[in-house]
Design a protein around this motif. Structure first.
Motif, PDB file in Angstrom:
ATOM      1  N   SER A 176       0.830  -1.204   0.000  1.00  0.00           N
ATOM      2  CA  SER A 176       0.000   0.000   0.000  1.00  0.00           C
ATOM      3  C   SER A 176       0.866   1.257   0.000  1.00  0.00           C
ATOM      4  CB  SER A 176      -0.932  -0.009   1.207  1.00  0.00           C
ATOM      5  OG  SER A 176      -0.194   0.061   2.405  1.00  0.00           O
ATOM      6  N   LEU A 177       2.087   1.164   0.543  1.00  0.00           N
ATOM      7  CA  LEU A 177       2.961   2.338   0.531  1.00  0.00           C
ATOM      8  C   LEU A 177       3.445   2.629  -0.880  1.00  0.00           C
ATOM      9  CD1 LEU A 177       5.186   1.936   3.714  1.00  0.00           C
ATOM     10  CD2 LEU A 177       3.089   3.231   3.393  1.00  0.00           C
ATOM     11  N   ASP A 179       1.998   1.567  -3.688  1.00  0.00           N
ATOM     12  CA  ASP A 179       0.841   1.966  -4.491  1.00  0.00           C
ATOM     13  C   ASP A 179       0.446   3.405  -4.197  1.00  0.00           C
ATOM     14  OD1 ASP A 179       0.910  -0.553  -5.433  1.00  0.00           O
ATOM     15  OD2 ASP A 179      -0.917  -1.254  -4.454  1.00  0.00           O
ATOM     16  N   GLY A 180       0.487   3.771  -2.898  1.00  0.00           N
ATOM     17  CA  GLY A 180       0.128   5.127  -2.520  1.00  0.00           C
ATOM     18  C   GLY A 180       1.019   6.141  -3.215  1.00  0.00           C
ATOM     19  N   ALA A 181       2.308   5.855  -3.244  1.00  0.00           N
ATOM     20  CA  ALA A 181       3.246   6.778  -3.889  1.00  0.00           C
ATOM     21  C   ALA A 181       3.009   6.819  -5.401  1.00  0.00           C
ATOM     22  CB  ALA A 181       4.679   6.360  -3.588  1.00  0.00           C
ATOM     23  N   LEU A 182       2.842   5.655  -6.002  1.00  0.00           N
ATOM     24  CA  LEU A 182       2.644   5.618  -7.460  1.00  0.00           C
ATOM     25  C   LEU A 182       1.340   6.313  -7.855  1.00  0.00           C
ATOM     26  CD1 LEU A 182       3.841   1.982  -8.134  1.00  0.00           C
ATOM     27  CD2 LEU A 182       5.013   4.076  -8.797  1.00  0.00           C
ATOM     28  N   ALA A 183       0.312   6.150  -7.031  1.00  0.00           N
ATOM     29  CA  ALA A 183      -0.972   6.776  -7.334  1.00  0.00           C
ATOM     30  C   ALA A 183      -0.872   8.297  -7.272  1.00  0.00           C
ATOM     31  CB  ALA A 183      -2.049   6.280  -6.373  1.00  0.00           C
ATOM     32  N   LEU A 184       0.143   8.792  -6.579  1.00  0.00           N
ATOM     33  CA  LEU A 184       0.324  10.253  -6.511  1.00  0.00           C
ATOM     34  C   LEU A 184       1.166  10.770  -7.671  1.00  0.00           C
ATOM     35  CD1 LEU A 184       0.959  10.600  -2.695  1.00  0.00           C
ATOM     36  CD2 LEU A 184      -0.961  11.554  -3.944  1.00  0.00           C
TER      37      LEU A 184
ATOM     38  N   MET B  97      -3.628   2.083 -12.591  1.00  0.00           N
ATOM     39  CA  MET B  97      -3.048   1.366 -11.452  1.00  0.00           C
ATOM     40  C   MET B  97      -3.010  -0.130 -11.743  1.00  0.00           C
ATOM     41  SD  MET B  97      -1.859   3.311  -9.133  1.00  0.00           S
ATOM     42  CE  MET B  97      -1.757   2.550  -7.512  1.00  0.00           C
ATOM     43  N   LEU B 100       0.186  -2.144 -12.435  1.00  0.00           N
ATOM     44  CA  LEU B 100       1.050  -2.680 -11.387  1.00  0.00           C
ATOM     45  C   LEU B 100       0.769  -4.148 -11.105  1.00  0.00           C
ATOM     46  CD1 LEU B 100       0.767   0.342  -8.940  1.00  0.00           C
ATOM     47  CD2 LEU B 100       2.448  -0.050 -10.734  1.00  0.00           C
ATOM     48  N   ARG B 128      -1.379   9.401 -13.699  1.00  0.00           N
ATOM     49  CA  ARG B 128      -1.668   9.331 -12.254  1.00  0.00           C
ATOM     50  C   ARG B 128      -1.505  10.684 -11.569  1.00  0.00           C
ATOM     51  NH1 ARG B 128       2.089   4.475 -12.085  1.00  0.00           N
ATOM     52  NH2 ARG B 128       0.855   2.930 -13.222  1.00  0.00           N
ATOM     53  N   PHE B 135      -7.438   5.275  -1.394  1.00  0.00           N
ATOM     54  CA  PHE B 135      -7.664   3.838  -1.279  1.00  0.00           C
ATOM     55  C   PHE B 135      -8.677   3.520  -0.186  1.00  0.00           C
ATOM     56  CE2 PHE B 135      -3.650   4.524  -3.263  1.00  0.00           C
ATOM     57  CZ  PHE B 135      -3.503   3.513  -4.189  1.00  0.00           C
ATOM     58  N   ASN B 139      -3.854   4.735   3.826  1.00  0.00           N
ATOM     59  CA  ASN B 139      -2.459   4.270   3.759  1.00  0.00           C
ATOM     60  C   ASN B 139      -1.479   5.432   3.840  1.00  0.00           C
ATOM     61  OD1 ASN B 139      -3.153   5.301   1.269  1.00  0.00           O
ATOM     62  ND2 ASN B 139      -2.031   3.792   0.080  1.00  0.00           N
ATOM     63  N   PHE B 141       1.845   7.429   4.624  1.00  0.00           N
ATOM     64  CA  PHE B 141       3.235   6.990   4.685  1.00  0.00           C
ATOM     65  C   PHE B 141       3.717   7.117   6.128  1.00  0.00           C
ATOM     66  CE2 PHE B 141       3.090   9.129   0.377  1.00  0.00           C
ATOM     67  CZ  PHE B 141       2.873   7.948  -0.300  1.00  0.00           C
ATOM     68  N   PHE B 151       4.494  15.011  -0.098  1.00  0.00           N
ATOM     69  CA  PHE B 151       5.227  14.027  -0.901  1.00  0.00           C
ATOM     70  C   PHE B 151       4.880  14.081  -2.393  1.00  0.00           C
ATOM     71  CE2 PHE B 151       5.435   9.895  -2.966  1.00  0.00           C
ATOM     72  CZ  PHE B 151       6.782   9.629  -2.831  1.00  0.00           C
ATOM     73  N   ARG B 202      -3.353  14.556   0.676  1.00  0.00           N
ATOM     74  CA  ARG B 202      -2.163  14.152  -0.064  1.00  0.00           C
ATOM     75  C   ARG B 202      -2.444  14.113  -1.563  1.00  0.00           C
ATOM     76  NH1 ARG B 202      -0.169   8.308   1.778  1.00  0.00           N
ATOM     77  NH2 ARG B 202      -1.654   7.630   0.208  1.00  0.00           N
ATOM     78  N   VAL B 206      -1.336  17.358  -5.060  1.00  0.00           N
ATOM     79  CA  VAL B 206      -0.749  17.142  -6.388  1.00  0.00           C
ATOM     80  C   VAL B 206      -1.490  17.987  -7.434  1.00  0.00           C
ATOM     81  CG1 VAL B 206      -0.145  15.331  -8.065  1.00  0.00           C
ATOM     82  CG2 VAL B 206      -0.089  14.828  -5.661  1.00  0.00           C
TER      83      VAL B 206
END
Ligand SMILES: Nc1ncnc2c1ncn2[C@@H]1O[C@H](COP(=O)(O)OP(=O)(O)OP(=O)(O)O)[C@@H](O)[C@H]1O
Ligand SMILES: [Mg+2]
Lengths: 306, 299
Positions: A176-177, A179-184, B97, B100, B128, B135, B139, B141, B151, B202, B206
């Motif tokens: 999830s970490l 995925d969370g980063a990639l989704a951003l 997504m 992945l 993205r 989600f 989640n 960080f 971030f 978060r 962006v």
């Protein structure tokens, strides 16, 4: 009827299950006690035998025919430089490989084969790595029986297990970490760099230190490529060589001995006094390994807190 | 909520569809459930997404198929349907997504403002960046609250001081007042509802165009849920939102359009059964299966 008490004492099937449960506890306690006491006994024996030989002279003297004059100086220099070479070559390669396999590699048949063979490589006896090092570095690349050849050989030996330990650590990071980063909108590398690695570093450190601990105590592979036992100079670059790259490199091309080889040489000597030297050298080696472990723990905690 | 809707209408040429006054119950009269015409009504607004015959395979498993759907701009579109019908899979098709998941393969075309996001020249990172995602399970960080929010902005090279970026996004996500004195605290120390709003902040930092939310309230209590719902209504003034939810009340409260998906019998692939204004879906569904699902009569 109302105050008729129900029977809550364990009976029948519950009693049987509890019996197994209690018995298992003692079994595991027994296993632990057995292992730890053997270790303590060995440690005690070593300290009793070797403590009397531990002195500044022992650390600073060169080897000698006379046990009471013999010291560990060249072996300590050798171990220091060898570990430096091993660490600086194996760690970037191993961690890089682990990152690639876990984060970038395609998931196909070839990669499955590579992964299985990494595990096989980690299980290959060290003497085989010695033969490999002898062939590739000493003979083929013409490095002679040098620190560099020894360091590279040990690096080869510990890369597979460092890769496997690092892979394991990377896999422990919750998806999830990532995925969370990639989704951003982070790139793959950004997600790895800022989210996966910081959380994998503690595990990677643990695995790496275990590998290095194995390398620091390695004897067979180094005997194979020709670590000497009787050396009357300090292997590796001297302090003044740091200013001169050519001299530095020449230092790394010197022949060497290391603490475990010295321990081996002393321990096969039939004279009692040399046995004491071997025990004292073991103490020095153990202190070194413990210092490494401590360093790893410190680094781990630092990363954990951030 | 009512005033909010009225406010929203101003300046928008096409009127926002009515929110349903009440949800259809099993004892509804026949007149209330006239069934006629096409169950799939594409909205008249400009489309952010145009899905044409979209399907998704996981290896040999055909998870969803034949989805043709326009997602309107500046509206909340809800995806509803029983577990396993492919709502999350469809949502993940929209910001790539699914790339992945090694076994996943998308078919059909997904157009985003007229551009095929699965075209060869398209970089998923660009996709993205514009289409944010929240989600199901919060989640955050394992970093400070501020670092969490900043971030995405930083990796995307958005200029500005970290503190200002964090403040703006946290205010948008209605979290600022609760955390403004603890920006250095770890995001993991927040409550579940706060964590979810942190994840929304978060995503907002962006500066996306669309926000995809996969059951954003499923881990939250009713109060936190209402907060997020209010937030969604607030955000839809500036963003397009697509939300997956299992909560019919929530879909009715928060969405303008609703798409009902259903996996065909015997675990076959999920398809779009009915699509239209939320108001109509919840009061006059045109498909028996939609009605059965929203009234809770579905197995
Ligand atoms: N990574 C995956 N690999 C293989 N099959 C998958 C994967 N993810 C989902 N599926 C399958 O695709 C189908 C749709 O799954 P999906 O998660 O999209 O359903 P959903 O509608 O979101 O369900 P829920 O409401 O329970 O979240 C399911 O049958 C599921 O088993
Ligand atoms: Mg889902």
């Amino acid at each position: 009827m109302a105050n008729q008490s129900i029977r809550l004492r364990a009976g029948g099937a519950v009693a049987r299950r509890q019996l197994v449960s209690r018995a298992s506890r003692y079994f595991f306690l027994g296993a632990t006690v057995l292992g730890v006491s053997i270790l303590l006994f060995l440690g005690y024996e070593t300290i009793v035998t070797g403590a009397s030989r531990l002195s500044l002279d022992f650390l600073t003297n060169y080897p000698s025919r006379f046990a009471e004059k013999a010291g560990l100086r060249p072996a300590m220099f050798g171990t220091f430089w060898l570990m430096l070479i091993t660490i600086f070559t194996s760690i970037p390669i191993a961690i890089g490989t682990a990152i690639w396999i876990e984060e970038f590699a395609p998931r196909n048949r070839l990669m499955t084969i590579v992964k299985i063979n990494l595990a096989n490589l980690a299980g290959v006896p060290s003497i085989i790595y010695g033969i490999l090092g002898l062939t590739i570095f000493v003979r083929f690349a013409g490095m002679d029986r040098s620190l560099l050849a020894g360091g590279f050989t040990l690096a080869l030996m510990i890369i597979p297990m460092t890769v496997i330990a690092s892979q394991e650590a990377i896999r422990q990071v919750p998806p999830s970490l990532r995925d969370g980063a990639l989704a951003l909108g982070a790139t793959r590398w950004q997600a790895v760099r800022y989210n996966v690695l910081p959380n994998a570093i503690p595990g990677i450190m643990t695995g790496t230190i275990l590998s290095i601990s194995r390398a620091i105590g390695e004897t067979a592979a180094l005997l194979m490529i020709g670590g000497f036992t009787f050396i009357r100079f300090d292997p590796g670059p001297n302090l003044v060589d740091f200013a001169d790259p050519a001299a530095f490199l020449a230092g790394l091309n010197e022949s060497f001995t290391v603490i475990p080889i010295q321990i081996y040489a002393w321990s096969i000597d039939s004279r009692r006094e040399f046995q004491a030297n071997a025990a004292a050298a073991i103490i020095v080696l153990m202190v070194g390994v413990m210092a490494l472990n401590l360093l790893a723990a410190v680094i781990r905690e630092r990363f954990r807190r951030n | 909520m009512r005033e909010l809707t009225a406010e929203l209408r101003q300046g928008v040429t096409i009127p926002r569809p009515e929110r349903p006054r009440r949800i259809l119950t099993p004892d509804a009269t026949a007149a209330e459930r006239v069934q006629s015409e096409d169950p799939i009504r594409q909205p008249p607004e400009d489309a952010v997404f145009r899905l044409q015959d979209v399907g998704l395979w996981y290896g040999a498993k055909h998870a969803i198929s034949g989805i043709t759907l326009d997602i309107p701009v500046n509206r909340v579109t809800a995806l509803i349907g029983p577990s396993g019908c492919g709502k999350s899979s469809l949502l993940r098709c929209l910001n790539r997504m699914n790339d992945l998941i090694p076994s996943a393969r998308v078919e059909g075309t997904v157009e985003y403002h007229g551009a095929d996001i699965y075209a060869k020249s398209v970089d998923p990172v660009e996709v993205r960046r514009r289409i944010g995602m929240v989600f199901q399970k919060p989640n955050p960080f394992p970093k400070s609250i501020q670092d969490n929010v900043v971030f995405g902005a930083k990796v995307n090279g958005i200029e500005g001081s970290s503190r200002e970026i964090a403040e703006r996004a946290l205010k948008q996500a209605a979290l600022w007042d609760e955390v403004k004195n603890d920006l250095k605290m770890s995001g993991l120390e927040l409550s579940g509802g706060q964590q979810q709003r942190l994840c929304i902040a978060r995503a907002l930092a962006v500066q996306p165009d669309v926000i995809l939310m996969d059951e954003p309230c499923s881990a939250l209590d009713p109060i936190a849920t209402l907060k997020i719902e209010d937030l969604i209504r607030e955000l839809v003034k500036e963003y397009t939102i697509i939300i997956v939810t299992h909560n019919m009340q929530q879909a009715a409260r928060v969405s303008d359009y609703t798409a009902f998906l259903l996996a065909q019998e015997h675990g076959l692939n999920g398809t779009l059964i009915e699509y239209g204004p939320t108001n109509e879906i919840f009061t006059q569904p045109r498909e028996q299966r939609t009605e059965d699902y929203i009234t809770g009569r579905f197995g």
